[in-house]
Scaffold this motif. Structure first.
Motif, PDB file in Angstrom:
ATOM      1  N   ASN A  29       0.678  -1.094   0.034  1.00  0.00           N
ATOM      2  CA  ASN A  29       0.032  -0.050   0.079  1.00  0.00           C
ATOM      3  C   ASN A  29       0.952   1.161  -0.065  1.00  0.00           C
ATOM      4  O   ASN A  29       0.528   2.206  -0.713  1.00  0.00           O
ATOM      5  N   LEU A  65       2.151   1.581  -3.631  1.00  0.00           N
ATOM      6  CA  LEU A  65       0.931   2.145  -4.448  1.00  0.00           C
ATOM      7  C   LEU A  65       0.856   3.786  -4.203  1.00  0.00           C
ATOM      8  O   LEU A  65       0.607   4.411  -5.027  1.00  0.00           O
ATOM      9  N   GLU A  66       0.457   4.135  -2.881  1.00  0.00           N
ATOM     10  CA  GLU A  66       0.701   5.433  -2.625  1.00  0.00           C
ATOM     11  C   GLU A  66       1.848   6.584  -3.398  1.00  0.00           C
ATOM     12  O   GLU A  66       1.778   7.468  -3.928  1.00  0.00           O
ATOM     13  N   GLU A  67       3.018   5.854  -3.260  1.00  0.00           N
ATOM     14  CA  GLU A  67       3.989   6.538  -3.973  1.00  0.00           C
ATOM     15  C   GLU A  67       4.000   6.615  -5.579  1.00  0.00           C
ATOM     16  O   GLU A  67       4.138   7.762  -6.146  1.00  0.00           O
ATOM     17  N   ILE A  68       3.526   5.465  -6.011  1.00  0.00           N
ATOM     18  CA  ILE A  68       3.320   5.554  -7.482  1.00  0.00           C
ATOM     19  C   ILE A  68       2.216   6.419  -7.898  1.00  0.00           C
ATOM     20  O   ILE A  68       2.372   7.067  -8.999  1.00  0.00           O
ATOM     21  N   LYS A  69       1.214   6.742  -6.996  1.00  0.00           N
ATOM     22  CA  LYS A  69       0.203   7.726  -7.340  1.00  0.00           C
ATOM     23  C   LYS A  69       0.658   8.991  -7.458  1.00  0.00           C
ATOM     24  O   LYS A  69       0.031   9.857  -8.040  1.00  0.00           O
ATOM     25  N   LYS A  70       2.025   9.384  -6.840  1.00  0.00           N
ATOM     26  CA  LYS A  70       2.303  10.645  -7.097  1.00  0.00           C
ATOM     27  C   LYS A  70       3.283  10.974  -8.307  1.00  0.00           C
ATOM     28  O   LYS A  70       3.423  11.951  -8.570  1.00  0.00           O
ATOM     29  N   VAL A 129       5.645   6.548 -14.501  1.00  0.00           N
ATOM     30  CA  VAL A 129       5.218   5.348 -14.461  1.00  0.00           C
ATOM     31  C   VAL A 129       5.362   4.606 -15.386  1.00  0.00           C
ATOM     32  O   VAL A 129       5.723   3.270 -15.357  1.00  0.00           O
TER      33      VAL A 129
END
Length: 133
Positions: free
Chosen positions: A5, A8-13, A19
């Motif tokens: 999780n 995932l939060e870091e990827i969302k940034k 990406v």
């Protein structure tokens, strides 16, 4: 699960380009592909590599096809192919551009013969090299 999780939060940034670069690095590092899995098919029927209908002589038509972009034809308009791929696969511009530049790539999977032929013709009209598998 907490680690995942957090990742995932870091990827969302990240931006879309970042990406995309991350996906390419993961593919190279682990020898995998982020593309949707494609069922292993028998060798294409003669003429199918050019996106033609199955050979005559009573050959049965497949129930579904995968539309595979092989590249851009010599003299083809790459920008028009990118736009056509963007529309056909419901992708963003960057994702469509990456798909065209990293061909061969599957544009659509398990589509009806009519839809597959229609999509292949639309892509070919823009200068793409397409195969129905």
């Amino acid at each position: 699960m907490a680690k995942i999780n957090d990742i995932l939060e870091e990827i969302k940034k990240l931006t879309v380009v970042e990406v995309s670069d991350l996906v390419k690095l993961l593919e190279e590092e682990f020898g995998v592909s982020a593309a949707a899995p494609v069922a292993v098919a028998a060798a294409p029927v003669a003429g199918a590599a050019a996106g033609a209908a199955p050979a005559a002589g009573g050959a049965e038509e497949k129930a579904t096809y995968n539309v595979v972009l092989k590249g851009v034809a010599d003299g083809g308009n790459k920008i028009k192919v990118i736009r056509a791929v963007k529309e056909a696969a419901n992708l963003g511009l960057t994702e469509a551009k990456d798909m065209v530049e990293n061909a061969p790539k599957t544009i659509k999977e398990n589509v009806s013969p009519d839809e597959a032929k229609e999509l292949a013709e639309k892509l070919k009209a823009e200068g793409a090299i397409v195969e129905l598998a």
